[in-house]
Design a protein around this motif. Structure first.
Motif, mmCIF file in Angstrom:
data_model
loop_
_atom_site.group_PDB
_atom_site.id
_atom_site.type_symbol
_atom_site.label_atom_id
_atom_site.label_comp_id
_atom_site.label_asym_id
_atom_site.label_seq_id
_atom_site.Cartn_x
_atom_site.Cartn_y
_atom_site.Cartn_z
ATOM 1 N N THR A 104 0.855 -1.199 0.000
ATOM 2 C CA THR A 104 0.000 0.000 0.000
ATOM 3 C C THR A 104 0.883 1.238 0.000
ATOM 4 O O THR A 104 2.029 1.194 0.449
ATOM 5 C CB THR A 104 -0.880 0.069 1.271
ATOM 6 O OG1 THR A 104 -0.019 0.048 2.419
ATOM 7 C CG2 THR A 104 -1.869 -1.077 1.340
ATOM 8 N N ILE A 105 0.343 2.320 -0.535
ATOM 9 C CA ILE A 105 1.063 3.596 -0.486
ATOM 10 C C ILE A 105 0.080 4.679 -0.045
ATOM 11 O O ILE A 105 -1.047 4.733 -0.544
ATOM 12 C CB ILE A 105 1.746 3.922 -1.845
ATOM 13 C CG1 ILE A 105 2.477 5.270 -1.775
ATOM 14 C CG2 ILE A 105 0.787 3.921 -3.016
ATOM 15 C CD1 ILE A 105 3.519 5.467 -2.874
ATOM 16 N N ASP A 106 0.500 5.486 0.923
ATOM 17 C CA ASP A 106 -0.356 6.550 1.448
ATOM 18 C C ASP A 106 0.444 7.827 1.576
ATOM 19 O O ASP A 106 1.673 7.789 1.636
ATOM 20 C CB ASP A 106 -0.871 6.175 2.846
ATOM 21 C CG ASP A 106 -1.748 4.950 2.781
ATOM 22 O OD1 ASP A 106 -2.868 5.062 2.268
ATOM 23 O OD2 ASP A 106 -1.284 3.865 3.213
ATOM 24 N N VAL A 107 -0.289 8.932 1.626
ATOM 25 C CA VAL A 107 0.411 10.210 1.771
ATOM 26 C C VAL A 107 -0.317 11.112 2.762
ATOM 27 O O VAL A 107 -1.544 11.102 2.839
ATOM 28 C CB VAL A 107 0.582 10.896 0.384
ATOM 29 C CG1 VAL A 107 -0.731 11.040 -0.325
ATOM 30 C CG2 VAL A 107 1.241 12.260 0.509
ATOM 31 N N GLU A 108 0.480 11.822 3.531
ATOM 32 C CA GLU A 108 -0.053 12.846 4.438
ATOM 33 C C GLU A 108 0.731 14.103 4.161
ATOM 34 O O GLU A 108 1.937 14.028 3.911
ATOM 35 C CB GLU A 108 0.192 12.441 5.888
ATOM 36 C CG GLU A 108 -0.856 11.520 6.443
ATOM 37 C CD GLU A 108 -0.472 11.029 7.821
ATOM 38 O OE1 GLU A 108 0.204 11.776 8.548
ATOM 39 O OE2 GLU A 108 -0.839 9.893 8.135
ATOM 40 N N PHE B 161 5.279 10.244 2.566
ATOM 41 C CA PHE B 161 4.748 9.099 1.830
ATOM 42 C C PHE B 161 5.081 7.841 2.635
ATOM 43 O O PHE B 161 6.210 7.680 3.089
ATOM 44 C CB PHE B 161 5.366 9.024 0.426
ATOM 45 C CG PHE B 161 4.783 10.026 -0.524
ATOM 46 C CD1 PHE B 161 5.217 11.346 -0.505
ATOM 47 C CD2 PHE B 161 3.785 9.668 -1.427
ATOM 48 C CE1 PHE B 161 4.666 12.292 -1.371
ATOM 49 C CE2 PHE B 161 3.224 10.608 -2.303
ATOM 50 C CZ PHE B 161 3.670 11.918 -2.275
ATOM 51 N N THR B 162 4.086 6.975 2.816
ATOM 52 C CA THR B 162 4.298 5.735 3.569
ATOM 53 C C THR B 162 3.950 4.537 2.698
ATOM 54 O O THR B 162 2.866 4.475 2.120
ATOM 55 C CB THR B 162 3.406 5.717 4.839
ATOM 56 O OG1 THR B 162 3.683 6.908 5.580
ATOM 57 C CG2 THR B 162 3.676 4.500 5.697
ATOM 58 N N ILE B 163 4.889 3.599 2.603
ATOM 59 C CA ILE B 163 4.661 2.394 1.805
ATOM 60 C C ILE B 163 4.774 1.188 2.725
ATOM 61 O O ILE B 163 5.650 1.151 3.589
ATOM 62 C CB ILE B 163 5.737 2.256 0.702
ATOM 63 C CG1 ILE B 163 5.773 3.516 -0.147
ATOM 64 C CG2 ILE B 163 5.480 1.066 -0.187
ATOM 65 C CD1 ILE B 163 7.157 3.929 -0.432
ATOM 66 N N ARG B 164 3.902 0.223 2.522
ATOM 67 C CA ARG B 164 4.007 -1.008 3.308
ATOM 68 C C ARG B 164 4.027 -2.208 2.382
ATOM 69 O O ARG B 164 3.231 -2.295 1.452
ATOM 70 C CB ARG B 164 2.811 -1.140 4.253
ATOM 71 C CG ARG B 164 2.877 -0.193 5.404
ATOM 72 C CD ARG B 164 1.798 -0.453 6.453
ATOM 73 N NE ARG B 164 1.740 0.691 7.342
ATOM 74 C CZ ARG B 164 1.011 1.775 7.120
ATOM 75 N NH1 ARG B 164 0.249 1.851 6.036
ATOM 76 N NH2 ARG B 164 1.018 2.784 7.955
ATOM 77 N N PHE B 165 4.975 -3.114 2.650
ATOM 78 C CA PHE B 165 5.060 -4.377 1.911
ATOM 79 C C PHE B 165 5.009 -5.530 2.910
ATOM 80 O O PHE B 165 5.584 -5.406 3.996
ATOM 81 C CB PHE B 165 6.415 -4.494 1.196
ATOM 82 C CG PHE B 165 6.588 -3.568 0.041
ATOM 83 C CD1 PHE B 165 5.708 -3.584 -1.032
ATOM 84 C CD2 PHE B 165 7.653 -2.683 0.017
ATOM 85 C CE1 PHE B 165 5.883 -2.723 -2.096
ATOM 86 C CE2 PHE B 165 7.831 -1.821 -1.050
ATOM 87 C CZ PHE B 165 6.940 -1.849 -2.105
ATOM 88 N N PRO B 166 4.384 -6.638 2.506
ATOM 89 C CA PRO B 166 4.445 -7.801 3.397
ATOM 90 C C PRO B 166 5.906 -8.257 3.529
ATOM 91 O O PRO B 166 6.649 -8.222 2.545
ATOM 92 C CB PRO B 166 3.631 -8.864 2.654
ATOM 93 C CG PRO B 166 2.950 -8.171 1.536
ATOM 94 C CD PRO B 166 3.659 -6.884 1.273
ATOM 95 N N ILE B 167 6.292 -8.656 4.723
ATOM 96 C CA ILE B 167 7.660 -9.151 4.936
ATOM 97 C C ILE B 167 7.745 -10.592 4.425
ATOM 98 O O ILE B 167 6.774 -11.348 4.536
ATOM 99 C CB ILE B 167 8.022 -9.048 6.435
ATOM 100 C CG1 ILE B 167 8.281 -7.565 6.739
ATOM 101 C CG2 ILE B 167 9.218 -9.906 6.803
ATOM 102 C CD1 ILE B 167 8.670 -7.265 8.140
#
Ligand code: ADP
Length: 264
Positions: free
Chosen positions: A234-238, A247-253
């Motif tokens: 996912t990618i999000d921005v504040e 910008f925040t990105i999350r990937f499964p480990i």
């Protein structure tokens, strides 16, 4: 967007009523908007570097130029050529992603190490901004390393591009509830609230006096979104106007890393 039109209803050529037709034309309007933005982007982003390259080479061919000036002109020609190369590569990437021609070479690797190398490289080439990096590795992910580099490069370049010289760009990677979480925080111009929903659309650029001065195609973030999507992330921005964006990105480990952590 709704298009409304009225239609006469006749039976045996006698007018019996009027039908009001409402049609949802959001998709068509959106396609038109994109086409317009595409044309304006291409004309500006291609023309500007081309005319500068043409102008400087012509000058150098027609006149005797002293070596320091020659160097200055060549530096401009070199950076403008780089800009054109990025533009062409971005266009091709978008094209490939849309036609699902894009191939991903998946492997398990340490995201922290990859980011550290990339940031070192940026740090050496961008003396205008201070980059800080905080992470405890390894954080293993299953991904296409080249694509992850492209993703981080796009976000880092934006953070630098949209913030004044001397600004700090902070990159952080941590293991957050089984996800590799990357945050890229800048102290730049910020993004207006009304732009948020369109930010990751192809060719979308915030249009104001500040962004107009800074070149771009509006493709970088749409490429980022595709890359993240392909990796189940996912990618999000504040953002706060005048204060900066995150910008925040999350990937499964990767599973292997979960086992390693468990054994420790
Ligand atoms: P561009 O080539 O215009 O930089 P992107 O797709 O990378 O295209 O970004 C889309 C738009 O989002 C940019 O035109 C800019 O207005 C805004 N943007 C992206 N990153 C940032 C940032 N870090 N700070 C402020 N605005 C940003």
């Amino acid at each position: 967007y709704i298009q409304i039109y009225a239609e006469k209803i006749q039976i045996n050529q006698v007018w019996v009523g009027t039908m009001l037709v409402l049609r949802d034309v959001t998709k068509e309007t959106e396609a038109d908007r994109m086409k317009e933005e595409f044309v304006s982007t291409v004309s500006h982003e291609l023309r500007t570097p081309l005319s500068s390259i043409y102008g400087f080479t012509e000058l150098m061919l027609n006149r005797e130029i002293d070596p320091p000036k020659q160097r200055k002109y060549l530096t401009t020609i070199h950076s403008e050529t780089g800009r054109l190369t990025t533009l062409v590569n971005d266009f091709l990437d978008v094209q490939r992603m849309e036609s699902s021609e894009q191939r991903y070479q998946m492997a398990t690797f340490d995201l922290v190490q990859l980011a550290a190398e990339l940031i070192d490289f940026h740090d050496a080439s961008h003396t205008t901004h201070e980059l800080s990096f905080e992470a405890v590795g390894p954080i293993m992910i299953d991904a296409d390393a080249e694509k992850i580099k492209q993703l981080l490069n796009n976000l880092l370049s934006n953070a630098i591009k949209y913030s004044p010289d001397g600004g700090n760009v902070a990159i952080r990677i941590e293991n957050h509830d089984g996800f590799a979480e990357i945050t890229i925080r800048d102290q730049g111009i910020g993004i207006p609230q009304e732009a948020m929903s369109k930010l990751f659309d192809k060719f979308y650029r915030v249009d104001n006096s500040e962004t107009r001065k800074i070149g771009g195609t509006g493709l970088g973030l749409s490429i980022c979104k595709e890359i993240v999507k392909h990796h189940n992330g996912t990618i999000d921005v504040e953002s706060t106007i005048g204060a900066g964006s995150t910008f925040t990105i999350r990937f499964p480990i990767a599973v292997i890393s979960t086992i390693l952590t468990y054994e420790e």
